[in-house]
Design an enzyme around this catalytic site. Structure first.
Site, short mmCIF file in Angstrom:
data_model
loop_
_atom_site.label_atom_id
_atom_site.label_comp_id
_atom_site.label_asym_id
_atom_site.label_seq_id
_atom_site.Cartn_x
_atom_site.Cartn_y
_atom_site.Cartn_z
N ILE A 43 0.83 -1.13 0.03
CA ILE A 43 0.04 0.07 0.06
C ILE A 43 0.87 1.14 0.18
CG2 ILE A 43 -1.74 1.10 1.42
CD1 ILE A 43 -2.65 -1.52 2.48
N CYS A 59 10.75 -5.81 6.58
CA CYS A 59 9.86 -7.11 6.37
C CYS A 59 10.39 -8.30 6.87
CB CYS A 59 9.23 -7.25 4.95
SG CYS A 59 8.23 -6.08 4.52
N GLU A 118 4.11 -7.95 2.98
CA GLU A 118 4.49 -8.59 4.18
C GLU A 118 4.01 -8.35 5.34
OE1 GLU A 118 6.46 -8.00 1.47
OE2 GLU A 118 8.04 -9.11 1.17
N1 THU Z 1 7.52 -4.16 -1.84
C1 THU Z 1 6.78 -5.23 -0.96
O1 THU Z 1 5.60 -5.07 -0.75
N2 THU Z 1 7.34 -6.29 -0.49
C2 THU Z 1 8.66 -6.58 -0.79
O2 THU Z 1 9.27 -7.52 -0.53
C3 THU Z 1 9.45 -5.50 -1.43
C4 THU Z 1 8.84 -4.26 -1.80
C5 THU Z 1 6.79 -3.06 -2.27
C6 THU Z 1 7.13 -1.83 -1.46
C7 THU Z 1 6.64 -0.82 -2.68
O3 THU Z 1 5.29 -0.42 -2.60
C8 THU Z 1 6.93 -1.58 -3.80
O4 THU Z 1 7.13 -2.93 -3.50
C9 THU Z 1 8.33 -0.97 -4.63
O5 THU Z 1 9.40 -1.15 -3.89
#
Ligand code: THU
Length: 133
Positions: A41, A89, A53
């Site tokens: 988000i 995360c 995550e």
């Molecule tokens: N992002 C995640 O949701 N999980 C990950 O393990 C890596 C990065 C998201 C954060 C952001 O919204 C986008 O990916 C680019 O960094």
């Protein structure tokens, strides 16, 4: 396993990622077979962004789930190659999941996935045992 990855794929469609356009979904499998999911988000103020995550973890805790009963995690992204959870995360996972918990990483399509674990993602993790007996 494939079923858990499919759960993560399905929820990825709910990601709010208008800035990166990188959609991520995470699914947590509990001992009783229930699954809690989360997506990334984003925010116009970029640092406010929450990864998939952590969205899944925070959602599960908000629902009153017992995090000790998480038996597997799947993370899916619509990237060009299989991704890897960010450092923040990894620390969040180390707080709530057993070190041996399997983590499956995959893409939106295809049969390919990588299997790792919480301990492999964050060896020598800082945790509460470092502060209290
Ligand atoms: N992002 C995640 O949701 N999980 C990950 O393990 C890596 C990065 C998201 C954060 C952001 O919204 C986008 O990916 C680019 O960094």
């Amino acid at each position: 396993m494939i079923q858990l990855i499919d759960q993560a794929r399905e929820v990825t469609k709910n990601a709010y990622a208008p800035y990166s356009n990188y959609h991520v979904g995470a699914a947590l499998l509990f001992q009783d077979g229930s699954v809690v999911r989360g997506v990334n988000i984003e925010n116009a103020s970029y640092s406010v962004t929450n990864c998939a995550e952590r969205s899944a973890i925070f959602s599960a805790i908000s629902q009153g789930k017992n995090m000790k009963e998480v038996i597997a995690v799947a993370v899916v992204a619509d990237g060009v190659r299989i991704g890897s959870p960010c450092g923040v995360c990894r620390q969040a996972m180390a707080e709530f999941f057993a070190p041996t918990t399997p983590v499956y990483l995959s893409l939106m399509q295809g049969d390919e996935f990588t299997t790792t674990s919480v301990a492999e993602l964050l060896p020598f993790a800082f945790n509460k045992q470092d502060m209290y007996e």
